[in-house]
Design an enzyme around this catalytic site. Structure first.
Site, mmCIF file in Angstrom:
data_model
loop_
_atom_site.group_PDB
_atom_site.id
_atom_site.type_symbol
_atom_site.label_atom_id
_atom_site.label_comp_id
_atom_site.label_asym_id
_atom_site.label_seq_id
_atom_site.Cartn_x
_atom_site.Cartn_y
_atom_site.Cartn_z
ATOM 1 N N ASP A 29 1.436 -1.192 -0.002
ATOM 2 C CA ASP A 29 0.375 -0.501 0.232
ATOM 3 C C ASP A 29 0.762 0.975 -0.018
ATOM 4 O O ASP A 29 1.640 1.336 0.990
ATOM 5 C CB ASP A 29 -0.810 0.146 1.496
ATOM 6 C CG ASP A 29 -2.426 -1.450 1.480
ATOM 7 O OD1 ASP A 29 -2.640 -1.445 -0.171
ATOM 8 O OD2 ASP A 29 -2.860 -1.562 2.651
ATOM 9 N N LEU A 88 -22.849 -1.822 8.720
ATOM 10 C CA LEU A 88 -23.907 -0.693 8.801
ATOM 11 C C LEU A 88 -22.669 0.410 8.976
ATOM 12 O O LEU A 88 -23.231 1.960 9.972
ATOM 13 C CB LEU A 88 -24.597 0.124 9.023
ATOM 14 C CG LEU A 88 -26.084 -1.706 8.512
ATOM 15 C CD1 LEU A 88 -27.082 -1.835 9.323
ATOM 16 C CD2 LEU A 88 -25.979 -1.643 7.615
ATOM 17 N N GLU A 115 -20.897 3.462 11.037
ATOM 18 C CA GLU A 115 -21.744 3.782 12.401
ATOM 19 C C GLU A 115 -23.110 3.424 12.984
ATOM 20 O O GLU A 115 -23.432 3.238 14.217
ATOM 21 C CB GLU A 115 -21.182 5.722 12.450
ATOM 22 C CG GLU A 115 -22.907 5.949 11.551
ATOM 23 C CD GLU A 115 -22.860 7.263 11.522
ATOM 24 O OE1 GLU A 115 -23.762 8.167 10.622
ATOM 25 O OE2 GLU A 115 -21.467 8.091 11.996
ATOM 26 N N ASP A 175 -11.335 -5.460 7.010
ATOM 27 C CA ASP A 175 -10.962 -6.853 7.045
ATOM 28 C C ASP A 175 -10.955 -7.236 8.338
ATOM 29 O O ASP A 175 -10.907 -8.686 9.379
ATOM 30 C CB ASP A 175 -9.938 -6.860 6.640
ATOM 31 C CG ASP A 175 -9.720 -6.277 5.201
ATOM 32 O OD1 ASP A 175 -10.817 -6.626 4.378
ATOM 33 O OD2 ASP A 175 -8.953 -5.080 4.573
ATOM 34 N N ARG A 189 -6.905 3.925 14.185
ATOM 35 C CA ARG A 189 -4.472 4.240 14.116
ATOM 36 C C ARG A 189 -4.619 4.632 12.879
ATOM 37 O O ARG A 189 -5.928 4.140 11.768
ATOM 38 C CB ARG A 189 -4.335 2.465 14.556
ATOM 39 C CG ARG A 189 -4.417 2.701 15.840
ATOM 40 C CD ARG A 189 -4.435 1.398 16.551
ATOM 41 N NE ARG A 189 -4.477 0.084 17.842
ATOM 42 C CZ ARG A 189 -4.719 -0.629 18.497
ATOM 43 N NH1 ARG A 189 -4.305 -1.611 17.184
ATOM 44 N NH2 ARG A 189 -4.555 -0.513 19.640
ATOM 45 N N GLY A 205 -3.529 2.955 8.636
ATOM 46 C CA GLY A 205 -2.549 2.085 8.020
ATOM 47 C C GLY A 205 -3.960 0.816 8.077
ATOM 48 O O GLY A 205 -4.643 0.835 8.732
#
Length: 330
Positions: free
Chosen positions: A12, A249, A251, A283, A316, A318
């Site tokens: 990435d 969904l 929030e 993921d 966070r 990444g």
């Protein structure tokens, strides 16, 4: 107990910006980072990091990288996180897959461009699948996880159903691709977001029924997606009472249902102070769900655990790096 992730391996390249430039415009970004990614890799790392230290879950990855520095970093990342890489091919004729990611810092939303590279070579013939999924000494329970970032997903799901029917299939059809209704019937656990759920509805129901379900979802998201989960579980999934549908969904939380449930259920999202980066949140969620199902937890408890895991991850930066450890969830 074996969990196999059949999927993509990307490097990435992430740019953080206050806004995305318009066509033909050059705009000064705030900063640039590199991360290990790909939906397949993210899910494998999530499984490894979020399994209980006392569990007997082994995580392995099937995929392809190029013989380059990016591929070497990817293999090292997986090994450092406890993922078996013996079934990953290193190809000399193509480069490792790359994802270019733009993150809007004000909202935390992301835009992603993917160059498949070696991921485009992950379409295996039956003889290769026989070696990747050997019939001897199979574990008593194992899961195989699929996404749609590599070309071999659907043929491999069909092959497993025909030749390794004891395997449980977890399918995250992202990015969405049209497929026959019969494919959905081979899935044990279907994990989708709200957009993918509507795309499946449009692909398997009549135009009138699909528009009706989409309208209900637009008027009242939670109730509407409960109806969709009820419909998909009843009409598509045929692999026993434990098969189920999970619809994330954002929030608004998560809607889920198994075949044995009378009605779909809803769990609220965990509240966070600030969303930093949503890359890899889905993921992380999927990996967390599967670790709990492997440990014998109910679908409700697995989803509750996964909600907490993804809530930590989006605070966070990444993808793989943002995934928390099992003890952090506790």
């Amino acid at each position: 107990m074996l969990v196999t992730v059949f999927g993509s391996l990307n490097y990435d390249l992430v740019t953080f910006t206050k806004r995305v430039p318009n066509a033909g415009e050059t705009f000064a970004a705030d900063r640039f980072e590199t991360h290990i990614g790909g939906k397949g890799l993210n899910q494998a790392v999530a499984l490894a990091k979020l399994r209980s230290p006392t569990s007997n879950i082994k995580v392995e990855m099937i995929g392809s990288v190029g013989k380059d520095a990016f591929g070497e970093e990817i293999l090292q990342c997986l090994q450092e996180n406890g993922v078996c890489v013996e079934k990953i091919r290193t190809l000399t004729e193509v480069k490792t897959g790359v994802a270019t990611i733009l993150v809007e810092e004000n909202s935390g939303q992301n835009r992603i461009l993917i160059a498949a590279g070696a991921n485009g070579c992950t379409d295996y013939v039956p003889e290769t699948l026989e070696k990747l999924f050997p019939s001897d000494n199979l574990p008593s329970l194992d899961y195989v996880i699929f996404q749609n970032e590599i070309p071999g997903t659907i043929p491999t799901i069909q092959w497993l159903n025909a030749h390794r029917p004891g395997h449980k299939i977890v399918y995250n059809p992202s990015p969405f691709k049209e497929t026959d209704k019969q494919i959905w019937e081979l899935v044990d656990v279907l994990v989708v977001n709200e957009i993918e759920a509507l795309q499946i509805v449009s692909s398997v129901y009549s135009v009138r029924d699909a528009e009706h379900m989409a309208l209900k979802a637009s008027k009242n998201a939670i109730m509407g997606y409960k109806s969709i989960a009820n419909a998909l579980t009843g009409d598509l999934l045929t692999n026993g009472d434990d098969s189920g549908v999970i619809i994330t969904l954002g929030e608004l939380g998560v809607v889920f249902k198994t075949k044995k449930d009378k009605e779909a259920s809803h769990l609220e999202a965990a509240k966070v102070a600030k969303v930093v980066d949503t890359t890899g949140a889905g993921d992380t969620f999927l990996g967390a769900v599967v670790t709990q199902l492997c440990s014998g937890e109910s679908m409700r408890d697995a989803v509750a655990f996964a909600v907490k895991a993804s809530a930590i991850g989006i605070q966070r930066s990444g993808a793989a790096e943002s995934i928390p450890l099992f003890n952090e969830i506790l």
